[in-house]
Design a protein around this motif. Structure first.
Motif, PDB file in Angstrom:
ATOM      1  N   PHE A  20      33.178  33.534  51.528  1.00  0.00           N
ATOM      2  CA  PHE A  20      34.099  33.968  50.475  1.00  0.00           C
ATOM      3  C   PHE A  20      33.459  33.875  49.086  1.00  0.00           C
ATOM      4  O   PHE A  20      33.882  34.560  48.161  1.00  0.00           O
ATOM      5  CB  PHE A  20      35.373  33.101  50.468  1.00  0.00           C
ATOM      6  N   ILE A  21      32.458  33.005  48.946  1.00  0.00           N
ATOM      7  CA  ILE A  21      31.873  32.755  47.622  1.00  0.00           C
ATOM      8  C   ILE A  21      30.910  33.889  47.267  1.00  0.00           C
ATOM      9  O   ILE A  21      29.985  34.196  48.029  1.00  0.00           O
ATOM     10  CB  ILE A  21      31.133  31.404  47.607  1.00  0.00           C
ATOM     11  N   PRO A  22      31.109  34.529  46.115  1.00  0.00           N
ATOM     12  CA  PRO A  22      30.297  35.706  45.753  1.00  0.00           C
ATOM     13  C   PRO A  22      28.944  35.329  45.154  1.00  0.00           C
ATOM     14  O   PRO A  22      28.831  35.065  43.960  1.00  0.00           O
ATOM     15  CB  PRO A  22      31.176  36.412  44.714  1.00  0.00           C
ATOM     16  N   SER A  23      27.923  35.320  45.986  1.00  0.00           N
ATOM     17  CA  SER A  23      26.578  35.054  45.461  1.00  0.00           C
ATOM     18  C   SER A  23      26.076  36.243  44.649  1.00  0.00           C
ATOM     19  O   SER A  23      25.247  36.102  43.758  1.00  0.00           O
ATOM     20  CB  SER A  23      25.607  34.762  46.610  1.00  0.00           C
ATOM     21  N   ASN A  24      26.582  37.432  44.975  1.00  0.00           N
ATOM     22  CA  ASN A  24      26.226  38.644  44.231  1.00  0.00           C
ATOM     23  C   ASN A  24      27.507  39.463  44.026  1.00  0.00           C
ATOM     24  O   ASN A  24      27.847  40.307  44.858  1.00  0.00           O
ATOM     25  CB  ASN A  24      25.180  39.468  44.986  1.00  0.00           C
ATOM     26  N   PRO A  25      28.246  39.197  42.947  1.00  0.00           N
ATOM     27  CA  PRO A  25      29.531  39.877  42.749  1.00  0.00           C
ATOM     28  C   PRO A  25      29.412  41.395  42.661  1.00  0.00           C
ATOM     29  O   PRO A  25      30.350  42.110  43.014  1.00  0.00           O
ATOM     30  CB  PRO A  25      30.050  39.294  41.433  1.00  0.00           C
ATOM     31  N   LEU A  28      41.170  47.471  40.098  1.00  0.00           N
ATOM     32  CA  LEU A  28      42.545  46.976  40.009  1.00  0.00           C
ATOM     33  C   LEU A  28      42.608  45.478  40.263  1.00  0.00           C
ATOM     34  O   LEU A  28      43.248  44.732  39.504  1.00  0.00           O
ATOM     35  CB  LEU A  28      43.425  47.720  41.022  1.00  0.00           C
ATOM     36  N   VAL A  29      41.951  45.025  41.327  1.00  0.00           N
ATOM     37  CA  VAL A  29      41.964  43.595  41.660  1.00  0.00           C
ATOM     38  C   VAL A  29      41.346  42.781  40.526  1.00  0.00           C
ATOM     39  O   VAL A  29      41.912  41.780  40.074  1.00  0.00           O
ATOM     40  CB  VAL A  29      41.209  43.347  42.984  1.00  0.00           C
ATOM     41  N   MET A  30      40.196  43.215  40.044  1.00  0.00           N
ATOM     42  CA  MET A  30      39.501  42.462  38.997  1.00  0.00           C
ATOM     43  C   MET A  30      40.330  42.334  37.726  1.00  0.00           C
ATOM     44  O   MET A  30      40.627  41.236  37.258  1.00  0.00           O
ATOM     45  CB  MET A  30      38.167  43.141  38.664  1.00  0.00           C
ATOM     46  N   VAL A  31      40.719  43.474  37.169  1.00  0.00           N
ATOM     47  CA  VAL A  31      41.389  43.441  35.870  1.00  0.00           C
ATOM     48  C   VAL A  31      42.784  42.837  35.984  1.00  0.00           C
ATOM     49  O   VAL A  31      43.255  42.166  35.066  1.00  0.00           O
ATOM     50  CB  VAL A  31      41.429  44.864  35.250  1.00  0.00           C
ATOM     51  N   SER A  32      43.448  43.038  37.130  1.00  0.00           N
ATOM     52  CA  SER A  32      44.798  42.489  37.301  1.00  0.00           C
ATOM     53  C   SER A  32      44.773  40.973  37.351  1.00  0.00           C
ATOM     54  O   SER A  32      45.603  40.301  36.729  1.00  0.00           O
ATOM     55  CB  SER A  32      45.440  43.043  38.577  1.00  0.00           C
ATOM     56  N   ILE A  33      43.818  40.412  38.084  1.00  0.00           N
ATOM     57  CA  ILE A  33      43.759  38.958  38.213  1.00  0.00           C
ATOM     58  C   ILE A  33      43.307  38.319  36.901  1.00  0.00           C
ATOM     59  O   ILE A  33      43.872  37.306  36.465  1.00  0.00           O
ATOM     60  CB  ILE A  33      42.843  38.564  39.381  1.00  0.00           C
ATOM     61  N   ILE A  34      42.320  38.918  36.253  1.00  0.00           N
ATOM     62  CA  ILE A  34      41.890  38.375  34.954  1.00  0.00           C
ATOM     63  C   ILE A  34      43.052  38.417  33.962  1.00  0.00           C
ATOM     64  O   ILE A  34      43.338  37.435  33.271  1.00  0.00           O
ATOM     65  CB  ILE A  34      40.690  39.175  34.405  1.00  0.00           C
ATOM     66  N   ILE A  64      37.738  35.759  43.654  1.00  0.00           N
ATOM     67  CA  ILE A  64      37.193  34.484  43.175  1.00  0.00           C
ATOM     68  C   ILE A  64      36.392  34.686  41.896  1.00  0.00           C
ATOM     69  O   ILE A  64      36.512  33.913  40.936  1.00  0.00           O
ATOM     70  CB  ILE A  64      36.330  33.832  44.277  1.00  0.00           C
ATOM     71  N   PHE A  65      35.573  35.720  41.865  1.00  0.00           N
ATOM     72  CA  PHE A  65      34.791  36.028  40.665  1.00  0.00           C
ATOM     73  C   PHE A  65      35.719  36.289  39.471  1.00  0.00           C
ATOM     74  O   PHE A  65      35.487  35.798  38.360  1.00  0.00           O
ATOM     75  CB  PHE A  65      33.912  37.250  40.933  1.00  0.00           C
TER      76      PHE A  65
END
Length: 464
Positions: free
Chosen positions: A170-175, A84-90, A192-193
């Motif tokens: 916070f920075i995703p080195s491995n999403p 939900l978070v991924m597709v909603s933000i994109i 962020i990703f």
């Protein structure tokens, strides 16, 4: 004989589930079904407490079965959080009219979250002072000693974490790791990703419109499917709340609550005062606070029973978008950020109250201006990256107490009432996320006032 009682308890739960299903078939409103489940869950848990005891074998096995409805529902929500978070933000970014709006959204949301966390710290300090809370007044038993040792061990993992290191976390080195939710900051890392994917899609749309068109079409299709999944899962909310509440009440340590009643009372006074501050913000921006309260109560009810800010993200986003009229992108970001940043209950009130309680045992006056200013600033900074699940308050307390050079082991004194207080803290955390989204949307002139004032907006969406 125990087996017969266990079966009887399960039958009672199934009968209540059947009643809630009947109410759904009769199109009883979503809010009424949620609070019916909440009330019946309290009653069922209280009956188990009266008939048996919180630590009896009957209650243990019965609540294990009840967990299928309670924790099972939370698991379904956690299942949908990352997609939900991924597709909603994109989807929100690729549909933005101005890319500059993204930075403004994020800045306002974080400002509200961290700002209210610092206000919550002052409220916690005031409540602890008014109730004259002192760690020396609490008896230390074996459970408290064990908890203190565990906290000391956990401190070794967090005490040397500097502010730059917190930001780096916070920075995703491995999403893909963060999509499994393995880190306290996984939700923000996924945000962020997703933001990078959305911004990249905007760049492709300028240079290769045909490829971008196919990508955007795919994202919109996935978004529609994910939102339909969210709606299907949210229909189960009354059943989930029933199971969660029955378990919580049945297994509550009543003796511990009585012994630490003063701290429990002071905590809930502080939480209610902070809820009032949230409503003052709502009113101050020209919105009807009573309309707001009526629409968010089902969300707060679930947050209260589940004790999971992260698990409440789907319901949080759905309510902001469809009931409060908050802009899609702002709703997604405020719910996601609010599950990890600036949690008023866990990162604001709780560490502040503990610091004021523990300071006198170290010969420190907690009401001096220097102590208060230092505590509020540390709470504001440390409110980044508090895990949005049960236990996040302990993580926040470790950071704040160690930064104030106070013994973290004394935080173990409150182990018996932690679940009860955590329910109220989680509801306040989630409310803060919704307030930040609503006010950010209002500031950016993206709030749908007509939908905000529509009394039946959320009922229409959940019934689809």
């Amino acid at each position: 004989m125990d087996t017969i009682f266990i079966i009887l308890n399960i039958v009672v739960m199934l009968a209540i589930i059947a009643l809630l299903f009947y109410m759904q078939k009769k199109h009883v409103s979503f809010s009424k079904r949620v609070f019916t489940g909440l009330g019946l869950g309290v009653g069922l848990g209280a009956l188990l407490q009266i008939a048996y005891s919180a630590d009896s074998e009957v209650v243990r096995v019965t609540t294990d079965w009840y967990n299928i409805a309670g924790r099972g529902y939370v698991s379904l929500l956690m299942m949908i959080v990352i997609p939900l978070v991924m597709v909603s933000i994109i989807q929100s970014i690729i549909n933005l009219e101005k890319s500059a709006d993204l930075g403004k959204m994020s800045a306002w949301i974080i400002t509200f979250l961290v700002g209210t966390a610092m206000i919550a710290a002052l409220v916690g300090i005031g409540s602890a002072a008014i109730f004259d809370l002192n760690a020396d007044q609490i008896e230390i038993g074996q459970a408290e000693q064990d908890r203190g040792i565990a906290l000391e061990e956990r401190l070794g993992d967090v005490k040397d974490l500097s502010t730059p290191e917190k930001i780096l976390s916070f920075i995703p080195s491995n999403p893909f790791l963060d999509m499994t939710g393995q880190r306290a900051t996984s939700t923000i890392a996924v945000v962020i990703f997703s933001i990078f994917i959305g911004i990249a899609a905007l760049g492709v749309r300028r240079k290769k419109p045909e490829e971008a068109k196919r990508f955007i079409g795919g994202v919109n299709a996935i978004y529609a499917v994910v939102m339909r999944m969210v709606t299907l899962i949210l229909r189960l909310t009354p059943y989930g709340i029933l199971g969660l509440m029955a378990n919580t009440v049945a297994r509550t340590d009543i003796a511990g609550i009585v012994e630490l009643g003063k701290f429990v009372g002071a905590s809930y006074v502080a939480l209610l005062v902070m809820f009032g501050v949230h409503l003052l913000f709502i009113a101050g921006f020209g919105l009807n606070p009573f309309t707001y309260v009526r629409k968010v109560l089902p969300v707060l009810g679930f947050a209260f029973t589940s004790r999971s800010s992260a698990g409440t993200i789907p319901l949080n986003i759905q309510t902001q978008r469809n009931s409060l009229g908050v802009h899609d992108g702002i709703a997604n970001m405020s719910a996601s950020f609010g599950a990890t940043i600036g949690q008023n209950g866990c990162a604001g009130i709780y560490p502040a109250m503990l610091a004021v309680m523990i300071a006198p045992s170290q010969g420190i006056d907690p009401l001096t201006p220097g102590f208060i200013i230092q505590l509020v600033l540390i709470i504001g900074i440390s409110s980044f990256g508090v895990a949005g699940v049960g236990g996040g308050a302990t993580f926040a307390a470790l950071i704040v107490l160690s930064s104030m050079n106070l013994p973290v082991a004394l935080a173990g004194l409150l182990i018996s009432v932690e679940p009860l207080i955590d329910m109220g803290r989680t509801a306040l955390n989630v409310n803060d996320a919704m307030v930040s989204g609503t006010l950010t949307s209002k500031i950016m002139k993206k709030l749908n006032i007509k939908r905000y004032n529509d009394k039946n907006a959320v009922e229409k969406e959940v019934s689809l």
